[in-house]
Design an enzyme around this catalytic site. Sequence first.
Site, PDB file in Angstrom:
ATOM      1  N   HIS A   1       0.856  -1.194   0.000  1.00 26.16           N
ATOM      2  CA  HIS A   1       0.000   0.000   0.000  1.00 26.16           C
ATOM      3  C   HIS A   1       0.890   1.241   0.000  1.00 26.16           C
ATOM      4  O   HIS A   1       2.111   1.139   0.159  1.00 26.16           O
ATOM      5  CB  HIS A   1      -0.916   0.016   1.236  1.00 26.16           C
TER       6      HIS A   1
HETATM    7  P1  TYD Z   1      -1.550  -2.963   8.059  1.00 26.57           P
HETATM    8  O1  TYD Z   1      -0.886  -1.643   8.158  1.00 26.57           O
HETATM    9  O2  TYD Z   1      -2.620  -3.118   7.018  1.00 26.57           O
HETATM   10  O3  TYD Z   1      -0.440  -4.065   7.838  1.00 26.57           O
HETATM   11  P2  TYD Z   1       0.158  -4.614   6.473  1.00 26.57           P
HETATM   12  O4  TYD Z   1       0.127  -3.473   5.530  1.00 26.57           O
HETATM   13  O5  TYD Z   1       1.536  -5.085   6.777  1.00 26.57           O
HETATM   14  O6  TYD Z   1      -0.734  -5.720   6.045  1.00 26.57           O
HETATM   15  O7  TYD Z   1      -2.124  -3.335   9.477  1.00 26.57           O
HETATM   16  C1  TYD Z   1      -2.690  -4.612   9.740  1.00 26.57           C
HETATM   17  C2  TYD Z   1      -3.792  -4.455  10.758  1.00 26.57           C
HETATM   18  O8  TYD Z   1      -3.300  -3.885  11.964  1.00 26.57           O
HETATM   19  C3  TYD Z   1      -4.929  -3.557  10.297  1.00 26.57           C
HETATM   20  O9  TYD Z   1      -6.139  -4.184  10.700  1.00 26.57           O
HETATM   21  C4  TYD Z   1      -4.766  -2.290  11.061  1.00 26.57           C
HETATM   22  C5  TYD Z   1      -4.023  -2.714  12.298  1.00 26.57           C
HETATM   23  N1  TYD Z   1      -3.065  -1.666  12.766  1.00 26.57           N
HETATM   24  C6  TYD Z   1      -3.383  -0.917  13.870  1.00 26.57           C
HETATM   25  O10 TYD Z   1      -4.442  -1.079  14.490  1.00 26.57           O
HETATM   26  N2  TYD Z   1      -2.490   0.032  14.290  1.00 26.57           N
HETATM   27  C7  TYD Z   1      -1.319   0.240  13.656  1.00 26.57           C
HETATM   28  O11 TYD Z   1      -0.510   1.122  14.070  1.00 26.57           O
HETATM   29  C8  TYD Z   1      -1.010  -0.519  12.491  1.00 26.57           C
HETATM   30  C9  TYD Z   1       0.264  -0.323  11.729  1.00 26.57           C
HETATM   31  C10 TYD Z   1      -1.920  -1.480  12.091  1.00 26.57           C
END
Ligand code: TYD
Length: 146
Positions: free
Chosen positions: A56
């Site tokens: 992303h």
């Molecule tokens: P995400 O940033 O989408 O991870 P990746 O891009 O590596 O797949 O985050 C995964 C999940 O964690 C999403 O449901 C949101 C949650 N999250 C939080 O609640 N707080 C945070 O600071 C982060 C980075 C993610």
Amino acid sequence: MNHKTTISDCKIIDLPKIHDTRGNLTYLESFSQIPMEMRRIFWIYDVPGGELRGGHAMKEMNEFIIALSGSFDVLIDDGTHKVTFSLNRSFYGLYVPKLLWRQMINFSTNSVALVIASTEYDENDYILNYADFISVKYETKLYEID
Ligand code: TYD
């Protein structure tokens, strides 16, 4: 939003390493070392073999990524060029400014990715669709900013 960030705005930044026979120490203090505010820290661990993280772009968040343990690669794409950074030591990190597509791959067993973020978590800051990202980069349509 700054639509103009490119892969050349990403950079590896070395951190101080205090050598000690008892074990080495590295530290990070905001602006003196990285060009962004530090508002949030999260870490990614227990990544199963072959899994990907990220995939992303962020509208406003800048980040600094450190391989605290093990190794992984960070793929950066600015819509025109792509570059891969391999992170494998805990005394340097990768600065990734906003509006660059980023993906983390090739996690080694027991690797830990520490991510320092310039903003608090906001699900609306994510651009999850690559076509939307390209539209934003080339300003081919107005992006809704909440
Ligand atoms: P995400 O940033 O989408 O991870 P990746 O891009 O590596 O797949 O985050 C995964 C999940 O964690 C999403 O449901 C949101 C949650 N999250 C939080 O609640 N707080 C945070 O600071 C982060 C980075 C993610």
